[in-house]
Design a protein around this motif. Sequence first.
Motif, PDB file in Angstrom:
ATOM      1  N   ALA A   1      -2.753 -30.221 -23.609  1.00  0.00           N
ATOM      2  CA  ALA A   1      -2.322 -30.923 -24.586  1.00  0.00           C
ATOM      3  C   ALA A   1      -1.669 -30.476 -25.959  1.00  0.00           C
ATOM      4  O   ALA A   1      -1.237 -31.538 -27.067  1.00  0.00           O
ATOM      5  N   SER A   2      -1.165 -29.196 -25.783  1.00  0.00           N
ATOM      6  CA  SER A   2      -0.219 -28.542 -26.808  1.00  0.00           C
ATOM      7  C   SER A   2       0.010 -27.330 -26.619  1.00  0.00           C
ATOM      8  O   SER A   2      -0.711 -26.871 -25.320  1.00  0.00           O
ATOM      9  N   PRO A   3       1.337 -26.676 -27.063  1.00  0.00           N
ATOM     10  CA  PRO A   3       1.961 -25.767 -26.418  1.00  0.00           C
ATOM     11  C   PRO A   3       1.107 -24.610 -26.743  1.00  0.00           C
ATOM     12  O   PRO A   3       0.539 -23.950 -27.438  1.00  0.00           O
TER      13      PRO A   3
ATOM     14  N   ARG B   1       0.173 -33.376 -21.913  1.00  0.00           N
ATOM     15  CA  ARG B   1      -0.081 -34.046 -20.973  1.00  0.00           C
ATOM     16  C   ARG B   1       0.589 -34.536 -19.740  1.00  0.00           C
ATOM     17  O   ARG B   1      -0.124 -36.187 -19.039  1.00  0.00           O
TER      18      ARG B   1
END
Lengths: 698, 384
Positions: free
Chosen positions: B37-39, B171
């Motif tokens: 969902a994120s780096p 995602r």
Amino acid sequence: MNRITEHPVLQPEERKKVAFSFDGKKCEALEGEVISSALYANGIKIFSRHKKDDGPQGIFCANGQCAQCSVIADGLTVKSCVTPVREGMKVATLKGTARLPRVACVQEFGRVEELDVDALIIGGGPSGLAAAAELGKLNVNTLIIDDKTTFGGKLVLQTHKFFGSVEDCYAGTRGIDIAGKLEHQLKEYPSVKAWPDATCLAVFSDKKAGVLRGDKYYLIRPKALVSATGAREKSLAFPGNTLPGVYGAGAFQTLVNRDLVRPAERLFIVGGGNVGLIAAYHALQAGIKVVGLIEALPECGGYKVHADKIKRLGVPVYTRHTIVRADGKEGLETVTIAGVDEKFKTLPGTEKTFEADTLLIAVGLSSVDEFHAQALEAGMESFVCGDAEEIAEASAAMFSGKITAHKVLKSLGVMAAPVPQFWFERLEVLKSRPGVTKTPAAKDHAKPVYPVLHCRQEIPCNPCVTVCPKKSIKLCGDSIMNTPQFTGDCIGCFKCLIICPGLAVTIVDYRKDAKNPTVALPFEIGRGLVRKGDKVQLTGWEGADLGEAEVVDVKDFKAENTLVVIVKTTPEKADLAASLKLFPAEAGRKTVTDLARADDETIICRCERVSLGEIRRAIRSGMRDLNQLKAVTRAGMGACGAKTCATILLNIFRSEGVDLKEVTGFTRRPLFVEAPLGVFSGVKCRTEADEKASWSGF
Amino acid sequence: MKNKYDVIIIGAGSIGVPLAMSLAERKLKTLVLEAAASPGQGQNKCAIGGIRATHSDGSKIKACLRSIRIFSGWEQDHGDDIGWIKGGYLFPVYTENDESVLKELLKVQQGFGLNINWISADKVRELVPGIAAKDLRGGTWSPDDGSASPLLSINAFYRRAVKLGAEFRFREPATEILSEKGAVTGVRTAQGCYTTACVVNAAGAEAAKVSEPTGIKVPVKPDCHEAGITEPAERFFEPMVVDIRPGDKSKNYYFYQNFEGQIVFCLTPQPQLWGADRRSTSEFLPEISKRMIALMPNVANLKVRRTWRGLYPMTPDGFPVVDFPPALKGYVLAVGMCGQGFMLGPGLGEALAAHIAGKPAAEDKEILAGFRLERSFAGQEKLK
């Protein structure tokens, strides 16, 4: 000393005095007392200064879950709420990050002991103890652990009598007494081992639970694991929420009811659920003035009898109100509240400010489910009961413990029979939320003496029915959710009045004087507060003023710790009178609040002091992963492991209009409670002080 | 075209994010596809944060020297605090054998011009107060190495990449690398197709799986290392301490005190734990506790806050694979970082971006020279 020496229910035991110091000042504790309570008893409320802004910090959860109450004790950073004071201990304010004391050398390493058990129960509260007893009956090799030094969980904080049914869950008995009964019961079962002062740190993928017992670390290999870990309190975001004096209702009850310390003089409470309402009552019992209680909803969510009980005693309950801010320099000084509309938006111009030294947050509970989640992930036979499964009353928790024990028995192959269906049904009743509230019915008899049942909201409770020797009190239906009614004869024995957990039964008596009846009112506040001949302010079932009345007698039922105040009144008021008022309500001061800086003054992550403003900016920049939010802002990275801020963070996403489906939750990793590195290898070290002491210089 | 990119990177981790930043700096239209969902949500956040140039081969040394320039200058150049500390690396030595191995290596490292030296036992004790003195022979010390927060760093790189125009889709894992006539044409995901002539596999522990459908086998398989972090304490030592002695159930372990004062530690289990299971076992804490306290009794009282497991995407010889396999034109491998992705990332990203842009300088070429896919994989990294 801020100690409670007079209490209607609790009797302080004689304990040895222990001398210690705080920042060089001489202080006195009681033997075995935790540092936080000892500090409060000595009037000390600031325990540390936060490294980020030097802001003062005090107690918060008093439950070993957060690390807000950390102090330096003999050189080590410790959680003051779970560390007992030792004779001569040097306690100091923790300022920023602490310097590590020098350890000269390692003397030896220990071995981590591994232990096989059939069932491990984490948590010795009502559900865990009930489960342990059921397992003990069938001789199952069970270990039950609790992180406190006494079993009973939150029961030991409950001075009030319990609801529910007498046959299933000790209804009408006080929580503290139930704790003792349950713990005592375990002694009958030799297959059950009980470890107090034993904290579960994690459940590992190799199906072992890491347990710290005192300072010794064990790995437990259970065939079945039961999480009876209860709940933790939710918190609230508002400006000033980190001020010393703002803390959880659980912490308050721990100070007052477990340790008999009076932490406040003027108390304000946020939250009209059972926890908040009961905390208000406990405060009154401890001789603390409750300035007010607010609830955002149109009605208090807790049992009506709890709400009415405090209203009658004179506590103003403000529904449809919210907390706007808390202010003070080095601790709480004032609380500002305001009305809210249907959408919970603050109504400008309705702000009121009250002076208070303590503000309790009682805005609900969330299940402690991390060990269960880990055990499932590890593929263990894992069960959960009590509040850890679903938040409900302790009466329901005990029943759920029993049911869970039978699931465990089945999984262990000990008993093949399934859990009877009616057990589940009974549990559902005990877990019930309050039902409808009925209006007072007109009197339909002309008995000379009779009980008035000011109990009109449907709750699972029946002790009055069970106790009446004439069987004259009956429920309106089969379920214990039904309200009771009086039909038949009354002998004026006071049994129903004394057992009622809601203090909702009075006895009206015309036998001596057919024109001027007396009313017997239950009273559990202080002995000596009300005496024969006093004029008191009568109050009705929801706290309405009924004018003055004269006390004609005060009876002390010592075994039940209940006083019965008998007043002379008129026939018009006799059936209405339910209690007497302790003090008049304060109106508060009208104020205008400046909310321009509110976001930056509101702390979301208490451990790392991350503000609402920082979180909002991150969300508005597009962040949707709590793990990224944590990486960037440090929210959730502190000692407590996001136990307090996780739910608040989700609420902020919601308030920013973000669909929670877009939000990725925190990845939860062990440990769930911090523990010193040394315990994992059982190391014995010599400190520099030991070195100096041992070197005699021959 | 909206869905057309110069470069598509699979994986927003230690390599993918700084590479995207370097590509965007070169004005290449870049897209990063990421399952999480994120780096940095794969192994990047499991890295403890050590950054050293003191390796044993030219490629890694040069890549990491460049990384150190980026990490150490970041706050000044871009304004974000990424927790950089120039604390140095210290390998304390307690046995004769370790002394000779490290002294041998020292010659190689000094040959590359690295600032690393043998220091006396007294100097070791001065750098790490409270370190066990018995049998301490001295150690190697490289004061120019350091550490930074992987969490803050990757987010700083990410923000800069976005600012420079790189696009990230979270995602949204790549499901297929599309090709025609032996050349890359795009990437498919559940959400759609993206056109490109250049795809970089920077999928870390997932690299082999991502590459499989292309027919190009990459010799990367993950093994697991366990790490943890303590509560903060007042700063009392600066270097990353690496103890290379074997333990009962482990090979080396290392730890340092980060910019918040917390001690971050990591252990290499022995035997190795192959596979992608990242759940915590009960064996880690007793083992690391005994080893760290034996070396530094002071830390016995420090409370452990959290533990985790991270994957090292291992190659057989311990060196990364960063290459342009000729079998599929436009397909780029930046895989097999063997647990050093965080420290290699920014430097390697710059070098690889220069290659992708078609203008590699001599140093860029030297950096990739040691990371060819076509190699024997027979050697062994001298010091992991």
